[in-house]
Write a protein that holds these residues in place. Structure first.
Motif, PDB file in Angstrom:
ATOM      1  N   ILE A   6      -4.424   4.141   8.674  1.00 39.82           N
ATOM      2  CA  ILE A   6      -3.087   4.712   8.526  1.00 39.82           C
ATOM      3  C   ILE A   6      -2.570   5.052   9.918  1.00 39.82           C
ATOM      4  CG2 ILE A   6      -1.702   6.594   7.557  1.00 39.82           C
ATOM      5  CD1 ILE A   6      -3.694   6.884   5.331  1.00 39.82           C
ATOM      6  N   TRP A   7      -1.304   4.733  10.153  1.00 42.06           N
ATOM      7  CA  TRP A   7      -0.666   5.070  11.427  1.00 42.06           C
ATOM      8  C   TRP A   7       0.408   6.119  11.168  1.00 42.06           C
ATOM      9  CZ3 TRP A   7       2.936   1.236  14.518  1.00 42.06           C
ATOM     10  CH2 TRP A   7       3.392   1.880  15.681  1.00 42.06           C
ATOM     11  N   GLN A   8       0.202   7.300  11.725  1.00 42.76           N
ATOM     12  CA  GLN A   8       1.234   8.340  11.697  1.00 42.76           C
ATOM     13  C   GLN A   8       2.160   8.048  12.875  1.00 42.76           C
ATOM     14  OE1 GLN A   8       0.516  12.614  12.915  1.00 42.76           O
ATOM     15  NE2 GLN A   8       0.586  12.915  10.691  1.00 42.76           N
ATOM     16  N   ILE A   9       3.281   7.416  12.581  1.00 42.07           N
ATOM     17  CA  ILE A   9       4.126   6.845  13.616  1.00 42.07           C
ATOM     18  C   ILE A   9       5.195   7.798  14.126  1.00 42.07           C
ATOM     19  CG2 ILE A   9       5.711   5.806  11.934  1.00 42.07           C
ATOM     20  CD1 ILE A   9       6.008   3.425  13.804  1.00 42.07           C
ATOM     21  N   LEU A  58      -1.550  15.012   1.325  1.00 43.08           N
ATOM     22  CA  LEU A  58      -1.263  16.429   1.116  1.00 43.08           C
ATOM     23  C   LEU A  58      -2.336  17.303   1.774  1.00 43.08           C
ATOM     24  CD1 LEU A  58      -0.369  16.332  -2.690  1.00 43.08           C
ATOM     25  CD2 LEU A  58       1.176  16.057  -0.735  1.00 43.08           C
ATOM     26  N   ARG A  59      -1.896  18.336   2.462  1.00 44.96           N
ATOM     27  CA  ARG A  59      -2.868  19.270   3.041  1.00 44.96           C
ATOM     28  C   ARG A  59      -3.439  20.150   1.936  1.00 44.96           C
ATOM     29  NH1 ARG A  59      -1.631  23.977   7.496  1.00 44.96           N
ATOM     30  NH2 ARG A  59      -0.468  24.818   5.724  1.00 44.96           N
ATOM     31  N   ILE A  60      -4.773  20.141   1.815  1.00 43.32           N
ATOM     32  CA  ILE A  60      -5.436  21.028   0.867  1.00 43.32           C
ATOM     33  C   ILE A  60      -5.423  22.458   1.396  1.00 43.32           C
ATOM     34  CG2 ILE A  60      -7.639  21.647  -0.181  1.00 43.32           C
ATOM     35  CD1 ILE A  60      -8.369  18.774  -0.329  1.00 43.32           C
ATOM     36  N   LEU A 109       4.247   9.814   3.461  1.00 46.01           N
ATOM     37  CA  LEU A 109       4.519  11.079   4.137  1.00 46.01           C
ATOM     38  C   LEU A 109       3.272  11.938   4.093  1.00 46.01           C
ATOM     39  CD1 LEU A 109       7.899  11.947   2.343  1.00 46.01           C
ATOM     40  CD2 LEU A 109       7.594  10.527   4.385  1.00 46.01           C
ATOM     41  N   ASP A 110       3.068  12.783   5.102  1.00 45.04           N
ATOM     42  CA  ASP A 110       2.071  13.844   4.950  1.00 45.04           C
ATOM     43  C   ASP A 110       2.806  15.167   4.841  1.00 45.04           C
ATOM     44  OD1 ASP A 110       1.653  15.040   8.009  1.00 45.04           O
ATOM     45  OD2 ASP A 110       1.949  12.869   8.019  1.00 45.04           O
ATOM     46  N   ASP A 151       6.629  13.852   8.759  1.00 42.08           N
ATOM     47  CA  ASP A 151       5.816  12.786   9.365  1.00 42.08           C
ATOM     48  C   ASP A 151       5.922  11.512   8.533  1.00 42.08           C
ATOM     49  OD1 ASP A 151       5.018  14.717  11.129  1.00 42.08           O
ATOM     50  OD2 ASP A 151       3.027  14.997  10.264  1.00 42.08           O
ATOM     51  N   ILE A 152       6.129  10.401   9.215  1.00 41.72           N
ATOM     52  CA  ILE A 152       6.160   9.083   8.572  1.00 41.72           C
ATOM     53  C   ILE A 152       4.839   8.366   8.870  1.00 41.72           C
ATOM     54  CG2 ILE A 152       7.327   6.853   8.421  1.00 41.72           C
ATOM     55  CD1 ILE A 152       9.032   9.149   7.444  1.00 41.72           C
ATOM     56  N   ASN A 153       4.228   7.798   7.835  1.00 41.50           N
ATOM     57  CA  ASN A 153       2.944   7.102   7.968  1.00 41.50           C
ATOM     58  C   ASN A 153       3.038   5.691   7.412  1.00 41.50           C
ATOM     59  OD1 ASN A 153       0.786   9.403   8.667  1.00 41.50           O
ATOM     60  ND2 ASN A 153       2.319  10.249   7.272  1.00 41.50           N
ATOM     61  N   ILE A 154       2.298   4.798   8.061  1.00 41.46           N
ATOM     62  CA  ILE A 154       2.199   3.413   7.613  1.00 41.46           C
ATOM     63  C   ILE A 154       0.758   3.132   7.227  1.00 41.46           C
ATOM     64  CG2 ILE A 154       2.539   0.993   8.191  1.00 41.46           C
ATOM     65  CD1 ILE A 154       4.566   1.893  10.304  1.00 41.46           C
ATOM     66  N   LEU A 155       0.546   2.719   5.983  1.00 41.54           N
ATOM     67  CA  LEU A 155      -0.783   2.383   5.484  1.00 41.54           C
ATOM     68  C   LEU A 155      -0.950   0.873   5.539  1.00 41.54           C
ATOM     69  CD1 LEU A 155      -3.461   2.956   3.918  1.00 41.54           C
ATOM     70  CD2 LEU A 155      -2.114   2.820   1.822  1.00 41.54           C
TER      71      LEU A 155
END
Length: 400
Positions: free
Chosen positions: A377-380, A236-238, A212-213, A394-398
């Motif tokens: 990484i794909w933010q799908i 994580l957003r800084i 996740l982001d 957001d779902i992400n695939i690494l």
């Protein structure tokens, strides 16, 4: 007699030395230096000195440096070389830098403005930029009347200083705003999102993991529950910036999310949302990120996230500037031992970014990734539903 022999030998030696000198040091040398037939290069083209010239009966002694192609026009080079006698010489020639690349801009097939609005407000609705020029000229062609409600077929033309042009057609809809009250509550539909299980079922493989982001927009109740469902990592957003006074904004939930994600044994990466428009501002951004991470360990990259595309034409930048900024950000952090990557969606990855040497965090909300570019990484999806998170996420695939 001996004196005559000595004199004769001396004369022969002098003659011999003369012959040797004539054949070596004083021999006639014809060094032939030939520039390439075509010394016209594109703006920001990567061209090395030794690829522009050939030499016969001599050696170029200058380093094989990159030529200056960062500005347009005719330029002069003076090289240092040695002929076969070992004498140092100079040779001067010229090359030309030109721009033959058309601007890039996108506009919807249908453009809407309110009646009597300034027609130039159309330009506020487009993304536009150029590889070289930092300002573009725009013209609008076609018959239209912003004072009359109606639909008009128009053409928008972007032109750079080298007279390269890009044209796009759109239908201009001039409308009159109406004050209406809609009491129909049936339109208040709630998007319930797509369960995480769908992505795990359809995209799980031996070389993938799911993440996740997260930023201040999400509320995470239980990171352990998140992990139990199959999430392996978080980005994580800084923070973001810089502001006009060169200060930065830290995501209010960054510290909390970092600690709790680590406690749940989730892998952690971060991203920084950039508003930079100069290389000097990138230096400040890097220092800010380093300061934020000085007591933290990361498992995944630091991502550079620049996506102020609707404002690009007002940023006084070209695409070369933007790529230099991204590379500087990533290179400086890489030098500090961090993994790095660039964030992009499909259109900008394929048309603007020139960062193939770096990993990419790719955003495309579709059932399959359709880009030909490589990504890590794909933010799908931006509509994932995960237990333990109170919002869609957001779902992400690494790809390991």
């Amino acid at each position: 007699m001996k004196k005559k022999i000595i004199v004769l030998i001396s004369i022969l030696l002098i003659i011999l030395i003369g012959v040797i000198l004539k054949l070596t040091v004083f021999k006639k040398v014809t060094t032939v230096i030939t520039p390439l037939n075509n010394l016209d290069f594109e703006y920001n083209q990567e061209v090395y000195l030794l690829d522009t010239i050939s030499i016969i009966d001599g050696i170029i002694i200058d380093q094989n440096y990159l030529l200056d192609t960062d500005s347009l026009g005719e330029k002069e080079i003076t090289i240092n070389y040695k002929n076969s006698n070992g004498w140092k010489k100079k040779y001067t020639y010229k090359y030309n830098v030109k721009d033959t690349t058309s601007p890039i801009f996108s506009i919807s097939k249908n453009t809407y403005i309110e009646v009597n609005a300034d027609v130039n407000s159309i330009l506020n609705k487009i993304f536009a930029g150029d590889n070289c020029d930092r300002k573009l000229d725009f013209t609008i062609e076609g018959d239209y009347d912003v004072s009359t409600v109606g639909n008009y077929d128009i053409k928008v033309i972007a032109t750079d200083d080298s007279n390269n042009k890009t044209e796009k057609e759109t239908t201009l809809h001039v409308y009159e705003r109406k004050n209406t009250t809609n009491n129909n509550t049936n339109n208040n539909q709630v998007n319930e999102g797509t369960p995480l299980s769908y992505f795990i079922k359809n995209y799980r493989s031996t070389n993938t993991s799911f993440g996740l982001d997260l930023s201040t927009y999400q509320t995470v109740e239980d990171f352990n529950l998140v992990k139990e469902q199959g999430i392996d990592f978080v980005m994580l957003r800084i923070g973001w910036g810089p502001n006009e006074d060169m200060t930065f904004n830290t995501d209010k939930k960054f510290e909390d999310f970092y600690q709790r994600a680590k406690e749940a044994n989730l892998k952690v990466g971060v991203y920084y949302f950039s508003y930079a428009t100069t290389l000097d501002e990138v230096d400040l951004e890097v220092n800010y990120v380093l300061d934020m991470l000085k007591d933290k360990e990361l498992d995944l990259p630091i991502a550079y996230d620049w996506e102020n595309w609707n404002l690009f034409k007002d940023c006084n930048m070209n695409f070369t500037d933007l790529n230099k900024m991204a590379k500087k950000f990533m290179d400086k952090l890489k030098d500090k031992g961090y993994q790095v990557m660039n964030y992009s969606s499909k259109y900008y990855l394929e048309n603007i970014w020139q960062t193939d040497e770096y990993d990419t965090w790719y955003a495309q909300y579709y059932k399959e990734a359709t880009t030909t570019k490589k990504f890590k990484i794909w933010q799908i999806s931006d509509e994932g539903k995960v237990e333990g998170v109170n919002n869609l996420v957001d779902i992400n695939i690494l790809y390991n």
